[in-house]
Design an enzyme around this catalytic site. Structure first.
Site, PDB file in Angstrom:
ATOM      1  N   HIS A 123      42.292  27.580  40.785  1.00 47.57           N
ATOM      2  CA  HIS A 123      41.775  28.930  40.495  1.00 47.57           C
ATOM      3  C   HIS A 123      41.601  29.235  39.016  1.00 47.57           C
ATOM      4  O   HIS A 123      41.135  30.297  38.662  1.00 47.57           O
ATOM      5  CB  HIS A 123      42.699  29.988  41.107  1.00 47.57           C
ATOM      6  CG  HIS A 123      44.001  30.129  40.372  1.00 47.57           C
ATOM      7  ND1 HIS A 123      45.038  29.240  40.536  1.00 47.57           N
ATOM      8  CD2 HIS A 123      44.423  31.010  39.448  1.00 47.57           C
ATOM      9  CE1 HIS A 123      46.046  29.589  39.753  1.00 47.57           C
ATOM     10  NE2 HIS A 123      45.703  30.656  39.076  1.00 47.57           N
TER      11      HIS A 123
HETATM   12  C1  UD1 Z   1      45.783  35.888  37.916  1.00 44.33           C
HETATM   13  C2  UD1 Z   1      46.533  35.522  36.644  1.00 44.33           C
HETATM   14  C3  UD1 Z   1      46.846  34.037  36.656  1.00 44.33           C
HETATM   15  C4  UD1 Z   1      47.554  33.624  37.932  1.00 44.33           C
HETATM   16  C5  UD1 Z   1      46.715  34.071  39.121  1.00 44.33           C
HETATM   17  C6  UD1 Z   1      47.341  33.725  40.444  1.00 44.33           C
HETATM   18  C7  UD1 Z   1      45.889  36.792  34.646  1.00 44.33           C
HETATM   19  C8  UD1 Z   1      45.164  36.701  33.356  1.00 44.33           C
HETATM   20  N1  UD1 Z   1      45.703  35.738  35.461  1.00 44.33           N
HETATM   21  O1  UD1 Z   1      44.524  35.198  37.887  1.00 44.33           O
HETATM   22  O2  UD1 Z   1      47.704  33.745  35.552  1.00 44.33           O
HETATM   23  O3  UD1 Z   1      47.743  32.239  37.948  1.00 44.33           O
HETATM   24  O4  UD1 Z   1      46.540  35.488  39.019  1.00 44.33           O
HETATM   25  O5  UD1 Z   1      46.518  34.096  41.491  1.00 44.33           O
HETATM   26  O6  UD1 Z   1      46.587  37.746  34.871  1.00 44.33           O
HETATM   27  N2  UD1 Z   1      40.538  38.853  43.504  1.00 44.33           N
HETATM   28  C9  UD1 Z   1      40.408  39.322  44.776  1.00 44.33           C
HETATM   29  N3  UD1 Z   1      41.495  39.849  45.405  1.00 44.33           N
HETATM   30  C10 UD1 Z   1      42.700  39.941  44.807  1.00 44.33           C
HETATM   31  C11 UD1 Z   1      42.833  39.471  43.498  1.00 44.33           C
HETATM   32  C12 UD1 Z   1      41.751  38.927  42.858  1.00 44.33           C
HETATM   33  O7  UD1 Z   1      39.338  39.261  45.365  1.00 44.33           O
HETATM   34  O8  UD1 Z   1      43.661  40.432  45.439  1.00 44.33           O
HETATM   35  C13 UD1 Z   1      39.374  38.235  42.832  1.00 44.33           C
HETATM   36  C14 UD1 Z   1      38.491  39.212  42.117  1.00 44.33           C
HETATM   37  O9  UD1 Z   1      37.196  38.773  42.218  1.00 44.33           O
HETATM   38  C15 UD1 Z   1      38.944  39.096  40.673  1.00 44.33           C
HETATM   39  C16 UD1 Z   1      39.306  37.628  40.601  1.00 44.33           C
HETATM   40  O10 UD1 Z   1      39.844  37.304  41.882  1.00 44.33           O
HETATM   41  O11 UD1 Z   1      37.972  39.462  39.770  1.00 44.33           O
HETATM   42  C17 UD1 Z   1      40.317  37.311  39.546  1.00 44.33           C
HETATM   43  O12 UD1 Z   1      41.484  38.119  39.696  1.00 44.33           O
HETATM   44  P1  UD1 Z   1      42.438  38.404  38.403  1.00 44.33           P
HETATM   45  O13 UD1 Z   1      43.595  39.218  38.826  1.00 44.33           O
HETATM   46  O14 UD1 Z   1      41.604  38.907  37.279  1.00 44.33           O
HETATM   47  O15 UD1 Z   1      42.890  36.974  37.950  1.00 44.33           O
HETATM   48  P2  UD1 Z   1      43.312  35.686  38.791  1.00 44.33           P
HETATM   49  O16 UD1 Z   1      42.232  34.672  38.639  1.00 44.33           O
HETATM   50  O17 UD1 Z   1      43.779  36.032  40.153  1.00 44.33           O
END
Ligand code: UD1
Length: 367
Positions: free
Chosen positions: A207
């Site tokens: 991811h």
């Molecule tokens: C975040 C953490 C990362 C961790 C990861 C575990 C930061 C900078 N990154 O990354 O360190 O390893 O979590 O999962 O804080 N999304 C959904 N549903 C959710 C959550 C996310 O659809 O419940 C999608 C959305 O499109 C979002 C993308 O995932 O834009 C990224 O989510 P985000 O929380 O920004 O970062 P992660 O890649 O999950």
């Protein structure tokens, strides 16, 4: 009474806070812990499922922030958490790990002169292209109590000029949860559900933006799996970010050529524990999974150029492979034939870190 706000936001935070909340509630005569969820992760599979699996109490406060750019997500968390801290005026704010929620909450508390304890302090990948590295640097620069999972964390902090009295080596709290849940995980039906035989399949997670946000890189990693999935199935619980990129880049056709690469929705804690603990090999770009595989002696290949958890390589089963397709193919096939052996489980990854963490917080509190 010490009033403590414990902050979580994203999936890798939940298994770290569970034993800490537990320990604080057990000391209810002296401690008054609150749980705050920023809502950085909000999908059922990324959040709720972990509260259920790990029997974490419902958050007292949920900020429901959701997804956004780094700046906007961080800013929204800061704006939403400020009035909460002003209202409760806690003695401590406890943050875990390295996600945006960790850094945002720390910044606000530090400016309100509320003491911050950081669980999993001191880890460094020395790679500022990783958003987590920025979060770690900022959080550790501001925290009052730095609770490290391994001695390399202490060294990194000392090198950065953190006064030694702020640093406590307490061990790895993720491993508290791992040991507590190992027995329960055995009743997970995940192997039967995907028709997997113990030690005869691989598990994969992916991811990191650096692996999945660029089409050629993501396509290259999938390509590298062709030979591996011919040898044995690879179960791939897929993060919403990665799922979105596969669709956006139109990689479904390429996936269709890999019939033994099985994609599924993100798994809960118990299912995933049962999955990797019985696997032959794990391929991942996660941080925590490097530690969990080391603890259980499961071979792990990390698809990143570096790690902030070097002890998993020096003492455990982890190998740093990067994301070059040829290297992944070669190392994965090699690991199936010659699995890495762990030297030892790192010091203080013993299931007792939460007790030491809460002891350290109490000891650092006046009166
Ligand atoms: C975040 C953490 C990362 C961790 C990861 C575990 C930061 C900078 N990154 O990354 O360190 O390893 O979590 O999962 O804080 N999304 C959904 N549903 C959710 C959550 C996310 O659809 O419940 C999608 C959305 O499109 C979002 C993308 O995932 O834009 C990224 O989510 P985000 O929380 O920004 O970062 P992660 O890649 O999950």
């Amino acid at each position: 009474m010490l009033k403590i706000i414990n902050v979580v936001g994203a999936r890798p935070n939940f298994m770290k806070i569970a034993p800490v909340m537990d320990e604080m509630l057990r000391r209810g005569d002296r401690l008054q812990p609150l749980l705050l969820h920023t809502g950085q992760h909000y999908d059922e599979a990324m959040s709720e499922a972990f509260f259920a699996d790990l029997q974490i109490p419902r958050p007292d406060i949920n900020l429901e922030i959701g997804s956004a750019s780094h700046a906007e997500q961080t800013a929204r968390i800061m704006m939403a958490i400020e009035p909460v801290i002003l209202e409760h005026r806690p003695d401590w704010l406890v943050v875990v790990g390295d996600v945006n929620s960790t850094m945002a909450a720390t910044l606000v508390a530090a400016k309100l002169s509320v003491k911050v304890a950081h669980i999993e302090a001191g880890l460094r990948s020395f790679d500022r292209a990783m958003p987590e590295e920025i979060n770690r640097l900022v959080t550790d620069a501001l925290a009052d109590l730095l609770l490290t999972p391994s001695k390399d964390g202490d060294e990194n902090l000392r090198r950065e000029g953190v006064p030694p009295h702020k640093i406590r080596f307490v061990g790895n709290v993720m491993i508290d949860t791992l040991y507590r849940q190992l027995e329960r995980a055995k009743s997970s039906p995940v192997l039967e559900r995907f028709n997997l035989q113990a030690k005869n399949y691989c598990a994969m997670t992916l991811h990191r933006p650096s692996n999945v946000d660029d089409k050629a890189t993501l396509a290259g990693i999938l390509d590298a799996l062709e030979a591996v999935q011919k040898r044995m199935p690879i179960l791939f619980p897929i993060h919403p970010r990665t799922r979105a990129r596969i669709n956006e880049f139109g990689l479904q056709k390429q996936l269709a050529r890999l019939p033994n690469l099985i994609l599924t929705e993100p798994l809960g804690y118990l299912d995933f524990l049962q999955l990797y603990s019985n696997s032959r090999l794990v391929l991942t770009d996660s941080g925590g999974i490097q530690e969990e595989t080391t603890t259980l002696g499961i071979p792990c290949l990390t698809l990143r150029p570096n790690t902030e958890r070097p002890i998993t390589v020096s003492e455990g089963t982890n190998r740093i492979v990067g994301n070059d397709p040829e290297a992944i193919r070669r190392e994965a096939l090699n690991a199936l034939d010659h699995p890495a052996q762990a030297l030892r489980v790192p010091a203080l990854w013993d299931g007792q870190a939460a007790r030491r963490i809460v002891d350290a917080i109490e000891a650092a509190s006046p009166g």
